[in-house]
Write a protein that holds these residues in place. Structure first.
Motif, PDB file in Angstrom:
ATOM      1  N   VAL A 270       0.854  -1.192   0.000  1.00 59.23           N
ATOM      2  CA  VAL A 270       0.000   0.000   0.000  1.00 59.23           C
ATOM      3  C   VAL A 270       0.884   1.233   0.000  1.00 59.23           C
ATOM      4  N   LEU A 271       0.714   2.057  -1.018  1.00 60.76           N
ATOM      5  CA  LEU A 271       1.481   3.297  -1.085  1.00 60.76           C
ATOM      6  C   LEU A 271       0.733   4.453  -0.438  1.00 60.76           C
ATOM      7  N   ARG A 272      -0.527   4.614  -0.807  1.00 58.61           N
ATOM      8  CA  ARG A 272      -1.291   5.753  -0.300  1.00 58.61           C
ATOM      9  C   ARG A 272      -2.763   5.400  -0.176  1.00 58.61           C
ATOM     10  N   LYS A 273      -3.406   6.082   0.714  1.00 58.53           N
ATOM     11  CA  LYS A 273      -4.858   6.017   0.848  1.00 58.53           C
ATOM     12  C   LYS A 273      -5.407   7.425   0.676  1.00 58.53           C
ATOM     13  N   GLN A 274      -6.390   7.585  -0.199  1.00 61.75           N
ATOM     14  CA  GLN A 274      -6.913   8.919  -0.477  1.00 61.75           C
ATOM     15  C   GLN A 274      -8.434   8.910  -0.499  1.00 61.75           C
TER      16      GLN A 274
END
Length: 1109
Positions: free
Chosen positions: A603-607
């Protein structure tokens, strides 16, 4: 010091021929609006000095033959300048025939006066205290000034008339009135004219006035959130009582400006909305895409039907005024219930924008042609009564293949144009829970993959092919086993670009990765068996797999990587591969950016793209680089543009739990859903294209902090400085500034904070280099609600990027005090942390002498509750721990700075300085605390007790009030310079020395670790708070203040001498950052209500000083 770039609120817009002239701070920028030209800046120049531009007025019809040039008056504050715009061969040239002038009062409006000469001579100026001046541009003097008897301050003014004798002023006064008076009226009191008319009705001051002579209508916009239309008739002979024709309420905040057009009324407001009204008071269009707190400028090109808006976010956008309709009027019921059709609709699927399918609870499949408006029966099968799944896939050549599933585990696959050629597969002994199509990479154009989920988590991969001679052929490729959970079926699937892995999302909210068998493995499989089917064109490639599959656990392949519950318990709605990344959406209202490394999902990012979208259904990446988000807000289907930050479609459909379908193609789009036993369709011939962004937005509210990440050489060999900015709008922007081109490009936006971002920090490498081939660093952001976020930031040259820089951001860890309190044991032993605590400043302390910055990282934070806190980041474990704190300060701490003292034996001792609102600065020796934390890391402990930070080794009263800026730099000889700036505008400098007692090892004694060698200060260095300080080489000091002055100083033995300063066009300066561009040349950036990048050559400044001496 020279300004390289200014990003400020857009305060004025004006259409000049086929160009748009925009006012940004003191600068004007000219954009081409020609059809074949890109809407890029053709020319930019600073025309005012210390004022922002508030108005742009073109002189029309002076010399009709001179179409290649035009004269424009620009005003703002008390300043006025006349410029000449020349257009030739796509180029724009700006000259100033008359010099800049400054008047004695604020200018609210300007009107060109008729002139018989080729060169315009005079303008009428509406001034801030209800007076009008006739100004001679050539002679640079006021020829005449008249005042109104109504002595008051104006909030707005509008001049009508082309000569002094016919000139009329409509003034918006501080008393919420419109006052109308004319220049040719008799003067009863010396130089004062009696008003012809007063108009009352608004409950707030009036910010904008517009008059349309052809309709005899006067419009006004007010602080009371309304705009009003008045039947004024002839403005030069108004009636005694002016009727109010229309009162329009639609804005959620103050209305800043209003424009009258032939068929529409345009208004902009503090709610960042541009509303289009008709003359009956109905809103016919609403343009919302700007960030933050308001639109300040609007211009209309009626010929093209374009509306241009400029906002406080420094952005400029173009909207289409014509050809759009509201969604409510476009909803059409198809009247499905009929004696000729069996059952009620249960599933609806769009084949294309003009053709849809409906599956009923009677097992009948119907088709509807939106062009001919006719229904047709495709097939009827009693096995698909009461429960049925339907999915469609388009093949090359226009062939559409459908798949249906039922309660008995059967899957029917057939071409839509020939349902008699269907293949019936009995896959499961129980219910088929879900079906989904997914194209396999580099597969035959007549082949597509179908996935079917059944009982006990079994998911079968079917390869479906269609040929005109053979019909439909089905190959059972592989069987997968989903992870154990209550709702155990897949909701979406997609292959990775190379085809070696399958990405799936399930109803539990998990995202998983399956390994696909290669073609070589399939070729070696012996023994092929047929699945129970109505035809022989169904082949099973899996030996020993009994069909139909039962409810027992199968010996099938499980996921090689699993992110369990990534989207909560409501389910994953889509997985999409785009470039090198994977994106997943869910009913939790968020999407995740993922990456496959080896065989593992990371997981790189949550937006969360839009706060009002509680349910995200899908991400769609358009060919022009935009990102569309399909989702639901309450009972409405929403199509949201994440790129332009606007709602493209908003349809009241009852919510996402209904059966629905959406598709678009070129210039058309269709949305269909089932409601109350009928099918409802929205269809538009104009697909949502969004607005045209002429200038990108920066932030929606004030910038609070800025940080220089590093400098690298981009793909086009230009040096690019990477900056990070934080704002009150809860976001962090990563920006790329071209050192040679002076262009700013936004690389990415971080929106993980739930409150304002107050501080940024970057882990700096020990290697000193002006430029790097690539940058890998740790970025920390902190702010309100006691929240800290940590990211790994990777930057490298990127040929596909507009900025020439490729940016990859990976979220590492986060921390909030209230969440830590919930996890704490023995809470009764501690004082409860205030969840409303703000982190005012942060500083990174490297835990190890590691040039690659692999950690661990220690972070110091200044807190509003009077605490100094230390955190430990373990990147590999993705943990951010609070390891120590101290409440030594009894006041809010505003700044922290870390510095390292190198001992004679080669060791290092870590110190921390903290500054508070009482003007004190405390120095801490935190070496022992860091060593204890390092021992805990080596012991691989999962829990860590709060350590004692101890007491400061030295506390000094540097100022009489709050310390807003603090910087520490090592000097030659091992001493340290400490510079601080205060609320009272003073700057204090101290030279400190680290005593041998503190570096000999063991516990340091308070008051003996650090001593002050000398100190001196400069009172009144600035006229307001000093919010930024940076110590530079060669004994230079750079300071920034709320007084909008950036000042360069040079300090000697015991004094601080002024070198030079520059007026900055950023209001409410909050922070200053500096970095070295090349030897003896430094770049600096200040932020506040905007962003300004400057450069300064210390070598030149030093030469000037030496020459003066």
């Amino acid at each position: 010091m020279e300004t390289e770039l200014l990003l400020a609120p857009i305060t004025a817009l004006e259409i000049v021929g086929d160009h748009l002239v925009a006012g940004e701070g003191p600068n004007i920028a000219v954009y081409s609006l020609e059809p074949d030209a890109s809407h890029s800046v053709r020319c930019s120049k600073q025309v005012l000095q210390s004022y922002n531009i508030h108005g742009i007025k073109e002189q029309r019809n002076v010399v009709p033959e001179a179409r290649g040039s035009t004269t424009v008056a620009i005003f703002g504050g008390k300043s006025l300048v006349v410029i000449q715009l020349s257009f030739q061969d796509g180029l724009v040239n700006i000259t100033e025939p008359f010099p800049l002038t400054e008047l004695h009062d604020w200018i609210w409006d300007l009107q060109w006066m008729e002139s018989k000469a080729d060169t315009p001579r005079c303008v009428a100026l509406a001034l801030g205290h209800n007076s009008v001046a006739l100004y001679d541009c050539i002679g640079q003097r006021v020829l005449r000034e008249v005042h109104c008897q109504e002595k008051c301050i104006l909030y707005s003014a509008h001049l009508v008339g082309s000569s002094w004798d016919t000139l009329v002023l409509v003034a918006g006064t501080v008393f919420n009135q419109l006052v109308i008076w004319s220049m040719d009226d008799l003067v009863e009191v010396p130089d004062r004219i009696k008003p012809r008319c007063r108009i009352s009705g608004h409950n707030g001051v009036i910010f904008s006035i517009c008059y349309m002579e052809s309709k005899s209508i006067l419009a006004s916009a007010s602080d009371d959130r309304s705009l009003r239309l008045w039947g004024i008739g002839d403005l030069r002979a108004p009636p005694d009582h002016v009727p109010c024709l229309l009162v329009c309420y639609g804005h959620q905040a103050r209305v800043w400006s209003v424009r009258l057009l032939g068929d529409y009324i345009i208004s902009i407001g503090e709610d960042s909305a541009c509303l289009v009204w008709d003359y009956q008071g109905e809103i016919v269009q609403s343009f919302m895409g700007h960030k933050g707190r308001g639109l300040w400028a609007v211009a209309v090109h009626e010929g093209q039907g374009w509306v241009f808006t400029g906002g406080a976010d420094s952005g400029i956008r173009r909207w289409n005024l014509k050809g759009q309709k509201t969604n409510r009027n476009a909803l059409v019921q198809l009247n499905f219930p009929s004696s000729e059709r069996k059952g009620s609709p249960r599933v609806v699927k769009l084949v294309d924008v003009n053709y849809l399918l409906v599956l009923t609870d009677a097992g009948a499949l119907y088709a509807y042609d939106l062009t001919s408006k006719t229904w047709g029966l495709i097939l009827e099968d009693a096995a698909y009564r009461s429960y049925g799944l339907l999915e469609v896939s388009g093949f090359v050549g226009g062939v559409v293949v459908c798949a249906m599933g039922n309660l008995s585990g059967q899957v029917k696959i057939f071409p839509l144009h020939s349902p008699a050629q269907s293949k019936e597969l009995h896959l499961y002994e129980g219910k088929v829970h879900s079906l989904s199509w997914a194209p396999f990479p580099e597969q035959d154009s007549n082949t597509c993959s179908l996935f079917a989920s059944g009982p006990a988590g079994a998911m079968v991969w079917l390869e479906v092919s269609y040929h005109s001679c053979e019909g439909v052929t089905v190959l059972v490729k592989q069987c997968f086993l989903l992870p154990l959970c209550k709702q155990r079926w897949h909701t979406c699937a997609a292959f990775l670009p190379q085809g070696e892995f399958l990405l799936c999302g399930d109803r539990r909210g998990s995202v998983m990765l399956f390994a696909c068998r290669s073609a070589l493995t399939l070729a070696k499989v012996s023994g092929r068996g047929e699945v129970d089917s109505s035809e022989s064109h169904v082949i099973c490639d899996i030996p020993g797999l009994p069909f139909p599959l039962g409810g027992d656990e199968l010996c099938a392949n499980g996921p090689v990587s699993l992110l369990f519950g990534l989207h909560g318990k409501l389910g994953v709605t889509s997985v999409t591969c785009q470039g090198d990344f994977v994106y997943s959406t869910g009913r939790d209202g968020c999407y995740h950016q993922l990456q496959v490394q080896g065989q593992q999902l990371q997981v790189l990012r949550k937006q969360k793209p839009c706060r009002s979208l509680e349910w995200l259904e899908e991400l769609r990446f358009t060919p022009d680089g935009n990102t569309w988000v399909l989702g639901f807000h309450a009972a409405h289907f929403v199509l949201w543009s994440a790129t332009t930050n606007e709602t493209l479609l908003f349809i009241p459909c009852g919510g996402g739990h209904r059966s629905w379908s959406y598709t678009h193609c070129l210039s058309a789009e269709t949305f269909a859903y089932i409601k109350s036993g009928d099918v409802v369709v929205y269809q538009s011939s104009d697909a949502p294209s969004g607005q045209c962004v002429l200038k990108e937005s920066l932030h929606g509210r004030e910038l609070t902090c800025v940080c220089h990440v590093g400098t690298l050489r981009a793909s086009r060999q230009e040096l690019v400085s990477i900056l990070a900015t934080g704002s009150e709008d809860n976001t962090v922007n990563i920006l790329a500034f071209g050192v040679q081109s002076h262009l700013m490009t936004q690389l990415t936006t971080i929106s993980d904070h739930i409150s304002s971002v107050r501080a940024l920090a970057v882990a700096k490498s020990n290697v000193s280099s002006l430029e790097a081939e690539s940058i890998s660093t740790m970025l920390f952001s902190a702010g309100g609600r006691a929240q800290i976020e940590c990211y790994r930031l990777l930057l490298s040259p990127g040929h596909s990027s507009h900025s020439g820089v490729a940016c990859q951001l990976t979220h590492v860890a986060s921390h909030r005090l209230d969440e830590q309190w919930d996890r704490m044991k023995n809470k009764h032993k501690y004082i409860k942390m205030d969840p409303e605590t703000r982190y005012m400043s942060i500083a990174v302390l490297a835990g190890a002498e590691d040039e690659k910055l692999s950690g661990p990282f220690f972070l110091a934070a200044a807190c509003s509750d009077g605490s100094v806190r230390l955190f430990l980041l373990l990147e590999h474990a993705q943990k951010l721990w609070l390891i120590a704190e101290s409440f030594h300060h009894q006041h809010c701490i505003l700044k922290v700075q870390a510095f390292v003292h190198k001992t004679e034996g080669g060791g290092r001792r870590h110190f921390l300085a903290s500054a508070a609102t009482d003007g004190s600065i405390a120095f801490w020796d935190i070496t022992d605390t860091l060593n204890l934390a390092a021992e805990v890391i080596r012991a691989e402990s999962k829990e860590m007790e709060l350590l004692a930070l101890g007491t400061p080794v030295l506390t000094t009263q540097a100022h009489s009030c709050g310390v807003n800026s603090l910087h520490i730099q090592e000097m030659a000889g091992g001493h340290f310079f400490v510079a601080s700036g205060s609320d009272d505008g003073s700057i204090s400098l101290s030279v400190i020395d680290v005593n041998a007692k503190s570096t000999a090892g063991g516990q340091s004694v308070a008051g003996t670790g650090i001593c002050i060698l000398r100190t001196f200060s400069r009172l009144g260095a600035h006229a307001a708070h000093v919010t930024g300080l940076r110590l530079l080489p060669q004994n230079f000091l750079l300071s920034a203040s709320v007084d909008q002055r950036l000042t360069l100083w040079r300090f000697c033995e015991n004094s601080l001498s002024f070198v030079c300063n520059r007026f900055c066009h950023v209001a409410d300066v909050a922070a200053l950052e500096c970095w070295e561009i090349e030897e003896c040349k430094y770049g600096s950036v200040i932020c506040g209500q905007g962003l300004e990048v400057l450069s300064c050559s210390l070598e030149e400044q030093g030469a000037e000083i030496n020459g003066g001496v």
